[in-house]
Write an enzyme that holds these catalytic residues in place. Structure first.
Site, PDB file in Angstrom:
ATOM      1  N   SER A   7    -107.794 -26.588 -36.342  1.00 35.57           N
ATOM      2  CA  SER A   7    -108.017 -26.407 -34.735  1.00 35.57           C
ATOM      3  C   SER A   7    -108.551 -27.664 -34.100  1.00 35.57           C
ATOM      4  O   SER A   7    -109.769 -27.827 -34.440  1.00 35.57           O
ATOM      5  CB  SER A   7    -108.532 -25.038 -34.323  1.00 35.57           C
ATOM      6  OG  SER A   7    -108.573 -25.139 -33.060  1.00 35.57           O
ATOM      7  N   HIS A  32    -103.457 -26.982 -35.266  1.00 39.80           N
ATOM      8  CA  HIS A  32    -103.444 -25.746 -34.339  1.00 39.80           C
ATOM      9  C   HIS A  32    -103.847 -26.434 -32.898  1.00 39.80           C
ATOM     10  O   HIS A  32    -104.953 -27.077 -32.905  1.00 39.80           O
ATOM     11  CB  HIS A  32    -104.222 -24.663 -34.806  1.00 39.80           C
ATOM     12  CG  HIS A  32    -104.484 -23.220 -33.865  1.00 39.80           C
ATOM     13  ND1 HIS A  32    -103.446 -22.490 -33.929  1.00 39.80           N
ATOM     14  CD2 HIS A  32    -105.230 -23.284 -32.934  1.00 39.80           C
ATOM     15  CE1 HIS A  32    -103.861 -21.594 -33.064  1.00 39.80           C
ATOM     16  NE2 HIS A  32    -104.967 -21.811 -32.480  1.00 39.80           N
ATOM     17  N   ASP A  34    -105.158 -25.565 -29.260  1.00 38.75           N
ATOM     18  CA  ASP A  34    -105.600 -24.491 -28.273  1.00 38.75           C
ATOM     19  C   ASP A  34    -105.239 -25.224 -26.753  1.00 38.75           C
ATOM     20  O   ASP A  34    -105.869 -25.800 -26.553  1.00 38.75           O
ATOM     21  CB  ASP A  34    -106.996 -24.066 -28.346  1.00 38.75           C
ATOM     22  CG  ASP A  34    -107.041 -23.241 -29.640  1.00 38.75           C
ATOM     23  OD1 ASP A  34    -106.221 -22.381 -30.075  1.00 38.75           O
ATOM     24  OD2 ASP A  34    -108.056 -23.452 -30.567  1.00 38.75           O
ATOM     25  N   MET A  36    -106.025 -24.022 -22.970  1.00 40.53           N
ATOM     26  CA  MET A  36    -106.723 -23.090 -21.919  1.00 40.53           C
ATOM     27  C   MET A  36    -106.658 -23.602 -20.563  1.00 40.53           C
ATOM     28  O   MET A  36    -106.593 -24.776 -20.223  1.00 40.53           O
ATOM     29  CB  MET A  36    -108.167 -23.240 -22.380  1.00 40.53           C
ATOM     30  CG  MET A  36    -108.193 -22.424 -24.226  1.00 40.53           C
ATOM     31  SD  MET A  36    -110.165 -22.547 -24.471  1.00 40.53           S
ATOM     32  CE  MET A  36    -109.968 -22.361 -26.217  1.00 40.53           C
ATOM     33  N   HIS A  66    -100.903 -22.771 -29.176  1.00 45.85           N
ATOM     34  CA  HIS A  66    -101.659 -21.537 -28.868  1.00 45.85           C
ATOM     35  C   HIS A  66    -101.850 -21.411 -27.474  1.00 45.85           C
ATOM     36  O   HIS A  66    -102.694 -22.040 -26.901  1.00 45.85           O
ATOM     37  CB  HIS A  66    -102.851 -21.350 -29.643  1.00 45.85           C
ATOM     38  CG  HIS A  66    -103.336 -19.805 -29.420  1.00 45.85           C
ATOM     39  ND1 HIS A  66    -104.624 -19.709 -29.881  1.00 45.85           N
ATOM     40  CD2 HIS A  66    -102.946 -18.863 -28.487  1.00 45.85           C
ATOM     41  CE1 HIS A  66    -105.166 -18.436 -29.280  1.00 45.85           C
ATOM     42  NE2 HIS A  66    -104.284 -18.139 -28.547  1.00 45.85           N
ATOM     43  N   MET A  68    -103.095 -20.165 -24.248  1.00 46.76           N
ATOM     44  CA  MET A  68    -104.097 -19.191 -23.698  1.00 46.76           C
ATOM     45  C   MET A  68    -104.179 -19.363 -22.122  1.00 46.76           C
ATOM     46  O   MET A  68    -105.200 -19.792 -21.568  1.00 46.76           O
ATOM     47  CB  MET A  68    -105.576 -19.456 -24.099  1.00 46.76           C
ATOM     48  CG  MET A  68    -105.744 -18.838 -25.564  1.00 46.76           C
ATOM     49  SD  MET A  68    -107.057 -19.341 -26.435  1.00 46.76           S
ATOM     50  CE  MET A  68    -106.909 -20.883 -27.268  1.00 46.76           C
ATOM     51  N   MET A 137    -106.410 -12.671 -33.046  1.00 49.05           N
ATOM     52  CA  MET A 137    -107.569 -13.493 -32.563  1.00 49.05           C
ATOM     53  C   MET A 137    -108.889 -12.644 -33.083  1.00 49.05           C
ATOM     54  O   MET A 137    -109.039 -11.321 -32.995  1.00 49.05           O
ATOM     55  CB  MET A 137    -107.830 -13.507 -31.046  1.00 49.05           C
ATOM     56  CG  MET A 137    -106.772 -14.466 -30.330  1.00 49.05           C
ATOM     57  SD  MET A 137    -107.012 -15.918 -31.087  1.00 49.05           S
ATOM     58  CE  MET A 137    -108.700 -16.365 -30.583  1.00 49.05           C
ATOM     59  N   ASP A 175    -107.404 -16.477 -36.059  1.00 49.86           N
ATOM     60  CA  ASP A 175    -108.079 -17.617 -35.305  1.00 49.86           C
ATOM     61  C   ASP A 175    -109.493 -16.970 -34.830  1.00 49.86           C
ATOM     62  O   ASP A 175    -109.441 -16.139 -34.085  1.00 49.86           O
ATOM     63  CB  ASP A 175    -107.210 -18.001 -34.421  1.00 49.86           C
ATOM     64  CG  ASP A 175    -107.835 -19.222 -33.588  1.00 49.86           C
ATOM     65  OD1 ASP A 175    -109.026 -19.676 -34.016  1.00 49.86           O
ATOM     66  OD2 ASP A 175    -107.169 -19.644 -32.568  1.00 49.86           O
TER      67      ASP A 175
END
Length: 225
Positions: A7, A32, A34, A36, A66, A68, A137, A175
Protein backbone atom coordinates in the site's frame (compact mmCIF):
# COMPACT_ATOMS: atom_id res chain seq x y z
CA UNK A 1 -2.59 -18.29 -3.90
CA UNK A 2 -1.43 -15.73 -1.34
CA UNK A 3 -0.58 -12.33 -2.80
CA UNK A 4 0.83 -9.22 -1.17
CA UNK A 5 -0.50 -5.83 -2.23
CA UNK A 6 1.92 -3.14 -0.97
CA UNK A 7 0.00 0.00 0.00
CA UNK A 8 1.57 3.24 -1.18
CA UNK A 9 -0.17 5.18 1.60
CA UNK A 10 2.90 4.53 3.76
CA UNK A 11 5.49 5.11 1.05
CA UNK A 12 7.74 8.17 0.70
CA UNK A 13 5.87 10.14 -1.94
CA UNK A 14 9.05 11.93 -3.03
CA UNK A 15 10.30 8.50 -4.14
CA UNK A 16 6.94 6.93 -4.93
CA UNK A 17 7.73 5.25 -8.22
CA UNK A 18 11.04 3.82 -7.04
CA UNK A 19 9.66 2.54 -3.74
CA UNK A 20 6.63 0.99 -5.42
CA UNK A 21 8.89 -0.74 -7.93
CA UNK A 22 11.08 -2.08 -5.11
CA UNK A 23 8.06 -3.61 -3.39
CA UNK A 24 6.91 -5.24 -6.61
CA UNK A 25 10.39 -6.51 -7.46
CA UNK A 26 10.58 -8.12 -4.02
CA UNK A 27 7.42 -10.17 -4.59
CA UNK A 28 4.44 -7.86 -4.31
CA UNK A 29 2.08 -8.61 -7.17
CA UNK A 30 -0.52 -5.83 -6.88
CA UNK A 31 -0.10 -2.18 -5.91
CA UNK A 32 -2.74 -0.98 -3.45
CA UNK A 33 -3.71 2.66 -3.95
CA UNK A 34 -5.79 4.34 -1.23
CA UNK A 35 -8.00 7.18 -2.46
CA UNK A 36 -9.36 9.40 0.35
CA UNK A 37 -11.52 12.49 -0.01
CA UNK A 38 -11.57 14.04 3.48
CA UNK A 39 -15.34 13.40 3.72
CA UNK A 40 -15.96 9.66 3.81
CA UNK A 41 -12.73 9.33 5.81
CA UNK A 42 -10.85 12.02 7.77
CA UNK A 43 -7.90 12.28 5.43
CA UNK A 44 -7.07 13.36 1.87
CA UNK A 45 -4.63 11.44 -0.31
CA UNK A 46 -4.46 11.36 -4.11
CA UNK A 47 -6.59 11.57 -7.23
CA UNK A 48 -6.50 10.31 -10.82
CA UNK A 49 -3.48 12.44 -11.91
CA UNK A 50 -1.19 10.70 -9.42
CA UNK A 51 -2.54 7.30 -10.44
CA UNK A 52 -1.88 8.20 -14.09
CA UNK A 53 1.69 9.27 -13.29
CA UNK A 54 2.32 6.11 -11.31
CA UNK A 55 0.93 4.05 -14.18
CA UNK A 56 3.64 5.50 -16.45
CA UNK A 57 6.29 4.36 -13.97
CA UNK A 58 4.78 0.87 -13.53
CA UNK A 59 3.01 0.08 -16.81
CA UNK A 60 2.43 -3.63 -16.20
CA UNK A 61 1.54 -3.82 -12.50
CA UNK A 62 -2.11 -4.31 -11.47
CA UNK A 63 -3.39 -1.27 -9.56
CA UNK A 64 -5.86 -2.00 -6.77
CA UNK A 65 -7.61 1.36 -6.33
CA UNK A 66 -9.53 1.52 -3.06
CA UNK A 67 -12.03 4.39 -3.18
CA UNK A 68 -12.67 5.70 0.33
CA UNK A 69 -14.82 8.48 -1.03
CA UNK A 70 -18.36 9.76 -1.15
CA UNK A 71 -20.23 9.50 -4.45
CA UNK A 72 -17.78 6.99 -5.97
CA UNK A 73 -19.86 6.69 -9.15
CA UNK A 74 -18.72 10.20 -10.11
CA UNK A 75 -15.04 9.18 -10.16
CA UNK A 76 -14.95 5.59 -11.40
CA UNK A 77 -14.44 6.55 -15.04
CA UNK A 78 -11.58 8.91 -14.17
CA UNK A 79 -9.71 6.29 -12.16
CA UNK A 80 -10.28 3.68 -14.85
CA UNK A 81 -8.84 6.04 -17.46
CA UNK A 82 -5.92 6.86 -15.15
CA UNK A 83 -4.88 3.21 -15.06
CA UNK A 84 -6.80 1.38 -12.34
CA UNK A 85 -7.03 -2.38 -12.78
CA UNK A 86 -9.27 -3.19 -9.83
CA UNK A 87 -11.61 -0.65 -8.23
CA UNK A 88 -13.16 -1.25 -4.82
CA UNK A 89 -15.97 0.79 -3.29
CA UNK A 90 -17.36 0.85 0.21
CA UNK A 91 -20.71 -0.73 0.91
CA UNK A 92 -21.32 2.18 3.28
CA UNK A 93 -20.80 4.79 0.53
CA UNK A 94 -22.98 3.25 -2.17
CA UNK A 95 -26.73 3.81 -2.27
CA UNK A 96 -27.05 1.48 -5.27
CA UNK A 97 -24.18 -0.95 -4.74
CA UNK A 98 -25.12 -3.39 -7.51
CA UNK A 99 -25.27 -0.56 -10.04
CA UNK A 100 -21.91 0.83 -8.90
CA UNK A 101 -20.18 -2.54 -9.23
CA UNK A 102 -21.55 -2.97 -12.74
CA UNK A 103 -20.38 0.56 -13.56
CA UNK A 104 -16.85 -0.43 -12.58
CA UNK A 105 -17.05 -3.47 -14.86
CA UNK A 106 -18.34 -1.36 -17.72
CA UNK A 107 -15.10 0.66 -17.61
CA UNK A 108 -12.96 -2.44 -17.94
CA UNK A 109 -11.94 -2.80 -14.29
CA UNK A 110 -12.48 -5.64 -11.83
CA UNK A 111 -15.15 -4.61 -9.27
CA UNK A 112 -14.75 -5.11 -5.53
CA UNK A 113 -16.62 -4.17 -2.38
CA UNK A 114 -15.25 -3.04 0.98
CA UNK A 115 -16.73 -3.24 4.47
CA UNK A 116 -15.69 -1.20 7.49
CA UNK A 117 -15.10 -2.81 10.91
CA UNK A 118 -18.65 -2.09 12.08
CA UNK A 119 -20.35 -3.39 8.92
CA UNK A 120 -21.56 -7.03 8.98
CA UNK A 121 -20.74 -9.49 6.22
CA UNK A 122 -24.39 -10.25 5.52
CA UNK A 123 -24.86 -6.79 3.97
CA UNK A 124 -22.92 -8.15 0.97
CA UNK A 125 -24.98 -11.27 0.36
CA UNK A 126 -26.60 -9.97 -2.85
CA UNK A 127 -23.39 -8.86 -4.57
CA UNK A 128 -20.91 -11.63 -3.76
CA UNK A 129 -21.56 -13.28 -7.10
CA UNK A 130 -20.46 -10.22 -9.09
CA UNK A 131 -17.31 -9.05 -7.28
CA UNK A 132 -13.68 -9.89 -7.97
CA UNK A 133 -12.85 -9.55 -4.29
CA UNK A 134 -14.17 -8.47 -0.93
CA UNK A 135 -11.95 -6.15 1.09
CA UNK A 136 -12.30 -6.48 4.86
CA UNK A 137 -11.07 -3.38 6.67
CA UNK A 138 -9.26 -4.55 9.79
CA UNK A 139 -8.81 -0.96 10.98
CA UNK A 140 -11.10 2.04 10.72
CA UNK A 141 -10.20 3.58 7.36
CA UNK A 142 -8.45 6.91 7.01
CA UNK A 143 -4.92 6.48 8.31
CA UNK A 144 -2.03 4.05 8.03
CA UNK A 145 -0.18 2.48 10.93
CA UNK A 146 -3.21 1.48 13.01
CA UNK A 147 -3.56 -1.64 15.15
CA UNK A 148 -5.36 -4.68 13.78
CA UNK A 149 -8.96 -5.19 14.97
CA UNK A 150 -9.23 -8.83 16.07
CA UNK A 151 -12.93 -9.11 15.24
CA UNK A 152 -12.01 -8.85 11.57
CA UNK A 153 -10.89 -12.48 11.68
CA UNK A 154 -14.49 -13.63 12.16
CA UNK A 155 -15.51 -11.73 9.03
CA UNK A 156 -12.74 -13.32 6.99
CA UNK A 157 -13.79 -16.76 8.23
CA UNK A 158 -17.44 -16.03 7.39
CA UNK A 159 -16.57 -14.90 3.87
CA UNK A 160 -14.46 -18.02 3.34
CA UNK A 161 -17.36 -20.24 4.45
CA UNK A 162 -19.83 -18.44 2.19
CA UNK A 163 -17.46 -18.66 -0.77
CA UNK A 164 -17.14 -22.40 -0.33
CA UNK A 165 -20.81 -23.12 0.39
CA UNK A 166 -22.05 -21.11 -2.59
CA UNK A 167 -19.29 -22.15 -4.97
CA UNK A 168 -18.22 -18.55 -5.59
CA UNK A 169 -14.84 -17.32 -6.77
CA UNK A 170 -14.32 -13.94 -5.10
CA UNK A 171 -11.05 -13.38 -3.34
CA UNK A 172 -10.74 -12.14 0.24
CA UNK A 173 -8.54 -9.10 0.82
CA UNK A 174 -7.61 -7.62 4.19
CA UNK A 175 -6.34 -4.11 4.85
CA UNK A 176 -5.12 -2.67 8.13
CA UNK A 177 -2.52 -3.67 10.69
CA UNK A 178 -1.04 -6.47 8.57
CA UNK A 179 2.47 -7.22 9.80
CA UNK A 180 4.54 -10.16 11.02
CA UNK A 181 2.45 -10.43 14.20
CA UNK A 182 -0.92 -10.65 12.43
CA UNK A 183 -0.32 -12.10 8.97
CA UNK A 184 -0.52 -15.75 10.04
CA UNK A 185 -3.90 -15.30 11.74
CA UNK A 186 -5.28 -13.49 8.69
CA UNK A 187 -4.15 -16.21 6.30
CA UNK A 188 -5.44 -18.99 8.57
CA UNK A 189 -8.83 -17.25 8.62
CA UNK A 190 -9.02 -17.48 4.82
CA UNK A 191 -7.57 -14.29 3.31
CA UNK A 192 -5.55 -14.51 0.13
CA UNK A 193 -4.91 -10.85 -0.75
CA UNK A 194 -2.90 -9.03 1.92
CA UNK A 195 -2.57 -5.26 1.95
CA UNK A 196 0.43 -3.97 3.87
CA UNK A 197 1.65 -0.40 4.05
CA UNK A 198 3.58 0.47 7.19
CA UNK A 199 5.02 -3.05 7.42
CA UNK A 200 6.47 -2.64 3.92
CA UNK A 201 7.40 1.03 3.65
CA UNK A 202 7.43 2.31 7.24
CA UNK A 203 10.82 1.08 8.38
CA UNK A 204 13.83 -0.94 7.31
CA UNK A 205 14.48 -2.33 3.86
CA UNK A 206 11.46 -2.58 1.55
CA UNK A 207 12.64 -5.73 -0.20
CA UNK A 208 13.41 -7.49 3.09
CA UNK A 209 10.06 -6.48 4.55
CA UNK A 210 8.13 -7.86 1.57
CA UNK A 211 10.10 -11.08 1.63
CA UNK A 212 9.48 -11.70 5.33
CA UNK A 213 5.75 -11.01 5.06
CA UNK A 214 5.34 -13.33 2.09
CA UNK A 215 7.41 -16.03 3.74
CA UNK A 216 5.26 -15.89 6.89
CA UNK A 217 2.03 -15.83 4.89
CA UNK A 218 2.91 -18.71 2.59
CA UNK A 219 4.26 -20.84 5.44
CA UNK A 220 0.88 -20.49 7.10
CA UNK A 221 -0.94 -21.89 4.06
CA UNK A 222 0.74 -25.23 4.76
CA UNK A 223 -1.23 -25.49 8.01
CA UNK A 224 -4.49 -23.99 6.72
CA UNK A 225 -7.29 -26.51 6.39
Amino acid sequence: MIELAPSILSANFSQLGAQAQSAIDAGGTVLHVDIMDGHFVPNITIGPPVVASLRKALPDVPFDCHLMIENPDDFIEAFAQAGATWISVHQEACVHLNRTLHLISSHGCKPAVVINPATPVDTLEEVLDIVHHVLVMSVNPGFGGQHFIEGSLRKIEALARIRQSRGLTYRIEVDGGIDLTTVADVVRAGADLLVAGNAVFGHGNIRDNVGKLLQAARATTLTRA
